[in-house]
Design a protein around this motif. Sequence first.
Motif, PDB file in Angstrom:
ATOM      1  N   GLY A 285       0.802  -1.205   0.000  1.00  0.00           N
ATOM      2  CA  GLY A 285       0.000   0.000   0.000  1.00  0.00           C
ATOM      3  C   GLY A 285       0.839   1.260   0.000  1.00  0.00           C
ATOM      4  N   ASN A 286       2.042   1.199   0.575  1.00  0.00           N
ATOM      5  CA  ASN A 286       2.888   2.383   0.694  1.00  0.00           C
ATOM      6  C   ASN A 286       3.942   2.501  -0.394  1.00  0.00           C
ATOM      7  N   SER A 287       3.996   1.554  -1.329  1.00  0.00           N
ATOM      8  CA  SER A 287       5.063   1.574  -2.328  1.00  0.00           C
ATOM      9  C   SER A 287       4.495   1.756  -3.724  1.00  0.00           C
ATOM     10  N   LEU A 288       5.215   2.437  -4.547  1.00  0.00           N
ATOM     11  CA  LEU A 288       4.811   2.673  -5.927  1.00  0.00           C
ATOM     12  C   LEU A 288       5.597   1.805  -6.893  1.00  0.00           C
ATOM     13  N   HIS A 289       6.761   1.323  -6.469  1.00  0.00           N
ATOM     14  CA  HIS A 289       7.614   0.590  -7.397  1.00  0.00           C
ATOM     15  C   HIS A 289       7.064  -0.799  -7.710  1.00  0.00           C
ATOM     16  N   LEU A 290       6.077  -1.264  -6.948  1.00  0.00           N
ATOM     17  CA  LEU A 290       5.558  -2.606  -7.178  1.00  0.00           C
ATOM     18  C   LEU A 290       4.422  -2.641  -8.193  1.00  0.00           C
ATOM     19  N   GLY A 291       3.956  -1.488  -8.615  1.00  0.00           N
ATOM     20  CA  GLY A 291       2.929  -1.461  -9.650  1.00  0.00           C
ATOM     21  C   GLY A 291       1.571  -1.858  -9.119  1.00  0.00           C
TER      22      GLY A 291
ATOM     23  N   LEU B  26      15.961 -13.880   8.497  1.00  0.00           N
ATOM     24  CA  LEU B  26      16.998 -12.851   8.556  1.00  0.00           C
ATOM     25  C   LEU B  26      17.491 -12.495   7.160  1.00  0.00           C
ATOM     26  N   VAL B  27      17.872 -13.509   6.379  1.00  0.00           N
ATOM     27  CA  VAL B  27      18.411 -13.270   5.035  1.00  0.00           C
ATOM     28  C   VAL B  27      17.354 -12.676   4.116  1.00  0.00           C
ATOM     29  N   SER B  28      16.150 -13.248   4.141  1.00  0.00           N
ATOM     30  CA  SER B  28      15.097 -12.754   3.253  1.00  0.00           C
ATOM     31  C   SER B  28      14.704 -11.320   3.601  1.00  0.00           C
ATOM     32  N   GLY B  29      14.660 -11.007   4.902  1.00  0.00           N
ATOM     33  CA  GLY B  29      14.322  -9.644   5.302  1.00  0.00           C
ATOM     34  C   GLY B  29      15.321  -8.627   4.782  1.00  0.00           C
ATOM     35  N   ALA B  30      16.600  -8.979   4.839  1.00  0.00           N
ATOM     36  CA  ALA B  30      17.639  -8.066   4.348  1.00  0.00           C
ATOM     37  C   ALA B  30      17.512  -7.836   2.844  1.00  0.00           C
ATOM     38  N   PHE B  31      17.295  -8.919   2.101  1.00  0.00           N
ATOM     39  CA  PHE B  31      17.192  -8.784   0.649  1.00  0.00           C
ATOM     40  C   PHE B  31      15.878  -8.125   0.225  1.00  0.00           C
ATOM     41  N   LEU B  32      14.804  -8.350   0.969  1.00  0.00           N
ATOM     42  CA  LEU B  32      13.539  -7.679   0.646  1.00  0.00           C
ATOM     43  C   LEU B  32      13.674  -6.165   0.825  1.00  0.00           C
ATOM     44  N   ALA B  33      14.316  -5.766   1.915  1.00  0.00           N
ATOM     45  CA  ALA B  33      14.492  -4.329   2.167  1.00  0.00           C
ATOM     46  C   ALA B  33      15.377  -3.671   1.117  1.00  0.00           C
ATOM     47  N   GLY B  34      16.316  -4.431   0.579  1.00  0.00           N
ATOM     48  CA  GLY B  34      17.225  -3.869  -0.417  1.00  0.00           C
ATOM     49  C   GLY B  34      16.887  -4.228  -1.844  1.00  0.00           C
TER      50      GLY B  34
ATOM     51  N   TYR C  16       5.777   9.304   6.808  1.00  0.00           N
ATOM     52  CA  TYR C  16       7.169   9.587   6.448  1.00  0.00           C
ATOM     53  C   TYR C  16       7.260   9.612   4.936  1.00  0.00           C
ATOM     54  N   HIS C  17       7.656  10.745   4.387  1.00  0.00           N
ATOM     55  CA  HIS C  17       7.648  10.920   2.933  1.00  0.00           C
ATOM     56  C   HIS C  17       9.038  11.297   2.421  1.00  0.00           C
ATOM     57  N   PRO C  18       9.922  10.327   2.277  1.00  0.00           N
ATOM     58  CA  PRO C  18      11.244  10.635   1.706  1.00  0.00           C
ATOM     59  C   PRO C  18      11.109  10.963   0.225  1.00  0.00           C
ATOM     60  N   SER C  19      12.073  11.686  -0.289  1.00  0.00           N
ATOM     61  CA  SER C  19      12.017  12.107  -1.697  1.00  0.00           C
ATOM     62  C   SER C  19      12.053  10.914  -2.648  1.00  0.00           C
ATOM     63  N   SER C  20      12.645   9.797  -2.236  1.00  0.00           N
ATOM     64  CA  SER C  20      12.779   8.638  -3.118  1.00  0.00           C
ATOM     65  C   SER C  20      11.626   7.640  -2.978  1.00  0.00           C
ATOM     66  N   ASN C  21      10.635   7.944  -2.164  1.00  0.00           N
ATOM     67  CA  ASN C  21       9.486   7.065  -1.951  1.00  0.00           C
ATOM     68  C   ASN C  21       9.910   5.683  -1.437  1.00  0.00           C
ATOM     69  N   ASN C  22      10.860   5.681  -0.501  1.00  0.00           N
ATOM     70  CA  ASN C  22      11.381   4.421   0.038  1.00  0.00           C
ATOM     71  C   ASN C  22      10.933   4.165   1.471  1.00  0.00           C
ATOM     72  N   GLN C  23       9.772   4.712   1.850  1.00  0.00           N
ATOM     73  CA  GLN C  23       9.341   4.520   3.234  1.00  0.00           C
ATOM     74  C   GLN C  23       9.016   3.069   3.567  1.00  0.00           C
ATOM     75  N   TRP C  24       8.854   2.222   2.527  1.00  0.00           N
ATOM     76  CA  TRP C  24       8.552   0.804   2.763  1.00  0.00           C
ATOM     77  C   TRP C  24       9.797   0.008   3.169  1.00  0.00           C
TER      78      TRP C  24
ATOM     79  N   MET D 248      10.611  -0.608   7.164  1.00  0.00           N
ATOM     80  CA  MET D 248       9.712  -1.567   7.805  1.00  0.00           C
ATOM     81  C   MET D 248      10.085  -2.995   7.436  1.00  0.00           C
ATOM     82  N   LEU D 249      10.494  -3.223   6.207  1.00  0.00           N
ATOM     83  CA  LEU D 249      10.933  -4.561   5.817  1.00  0.00           C
ATOM     84  C   LEU D 249      12.254  -4.926   6.485  1.00  0.00           C
ATOM     85  N   ALA D 250      13.131  -3.947   6.629  1.00  0.00           N
ATOM     86  CA  ALA D 250      14.427  -4.208   7.254  1.00  0.00           C
ATOM     87  C   ALA D 250      14.275  -4.578   8.728  1.00  0.00           C
ATOM     88  N   LEU D 251      13.252  -4.036   9.386  1.00  0.00           N
ATOM     89  CA  LEU D 251      13.068  -4.303  10.812  1.00  0.00           C
ATOM     90  C   LEU D 251      12.742  -5.764  11.109  1.00  0.00           C
ATOM     91  N   GLN D 252      12.280  -6.504  10.090  1.00  0.00           N
ATOM     92  CA  GLN D 252      11.977  -7.914  10.354  1.00  0.00           C
ATOM     93  C   GLN D 252      13.240  -8.744  10.588  1.00  0.00           C
TER      94      GLN D 252
END
Length: 504
Positions: free
Chosen positions: A48-54, A97-105, A171-179, A182-186
């Motif tokens: 809901g908070n991301s635009l890059h996923l279409g 742990l591994v999947s959370g890191a790669f999902l966030a990045g 939270y509205h960063p210029s790059s629209n990366n607020q998602w 939250m993924l990294a916190l997992q």
Amino acid sequence: MKTLDEVAGKHVENKRQFNLYNVIMVIAMSLGALSYGYSTAIIGPTLGNSLHLGTVVWKMLILQGLYSTGGFLACYTVPYVADKWGRKWAVCSTYTLVSGAFLAGSTNIGEFIFFRFMAGAGAFSLLAAVPIWVNEVVPPRNRGAFITLMGLMLLLGYMFASWGSYGFYFYHPSSNNQWRPMLALQCLPPIILISIMPFLPESPRWLVKNNRITDAEKVLLKLHEPEEAKIEMRQITLQLEREKGLETSWYAMLWGKKSYRVRSAVAFGTTSFIQFSGILVINIFGPQIYGGLGYGLSTQLMLAACWVTVAFVSSFLSMFVVDRVSRPKMMAGGMIGCVCILITETVLVARDKVGPGENKDALKAAVAMIFLYVACYEWMNNVQLSYLGEIFPFHLRAKGLSLGVSGIALLNIIWLQAAPTALKNIGWKYYLCFIIPSALAAGVILRWFPDTRGLSLEECARVFGDEVELFGGKQGGEEAVVVGDGGGEAVGAGSEESGGKENA
């Protein structure tokens, strides 16, 4: 040497059988459950908070479908680790742990989808592994409450994801990366869990099975009150001695002796029946109803977080009841309550369309039903994980729990893939796919599912007719139970305490 009457009497005395160390250890190990809850809940707000996923809808189906598919497959890897390397090391999963890191990045949708599949594998392996350990380290009188404590940690993960997503919405960063944060916190719960794993105790039953008797005694004395620890050690030793040589394969559990087949059917039926209650449909209809009331996205996120908070409070309250009501009655009662609420919800949705400008009083009532529903659902949700651990003997417990949890993943796949088409073509009638089977399932549970509340894991075998393997069988027309080593005495089991406890 104590008689069976004395042993059984200790299990039902009105005194505490655990200590503070036991509580702390369960909370620490339940970081795995928290990790499952956070990982499962975070994807909705992320999309809901991301635009890059279409386009959100079809990608939600793909992501959640693959998440549950990864979980279904991973469930069947848990028994190998739990039986060979130890119960606690089965919880030490690095998938999340591994999947959370790669999902966030992640930089593209393909990468995101693949690691969401891996996240599902990690989450469901934790959901299967943590209850195995918890069931084997807590005293029988409070087992349901401790499993509910684990469930509270799971819901805490849902709450962190829901309220955190609501906060990051602003939270509205210029790059629209607020998602991404939250993924990294997992990654945080598995990092903490892995770092403290060497300090957490192993299951005493696994230790006895691997001839580490002294270590098992030390663990039990740390976890339980001294009298209870001695009683459990005697029962564990007896059971595992009698289990030597019993077949432990999947084939033996699913197609072997009758009592094992019954256990497998009850395990898979328990989780499948509870999934029939319609929790996923409520999740699907909720945002539509919130939107129909004219709420914006931020308010929808807040209502979703409040919904999970209500679930947490209800689950906490159930902790004081779960060990006072029989397992089948607790599950069937919660299921009947959910059916009644779903019927009310169906009437409201069928009579008044969901959408802007429609009957807002009816829609407000529909929202109230959603909150009542989750409050009722939590009273049966946690019982299933204690029940799965109780109905299987040690040599099949890891496989049995994994089989049951795989049922949750499988039903998730089915309902999530069918929901969009069903909601589009038959609308509110989709509720009937949950109301009717749930009502029938409640009757099946009440009629045929045995009660294991308050029994030690060793005593639970008797309700499935396994006295010969675990309790010495029949001698001279009376049931005989060995309560010592090979040369110990045998006493009648038809006493008031043991008989009353078995039929509780």
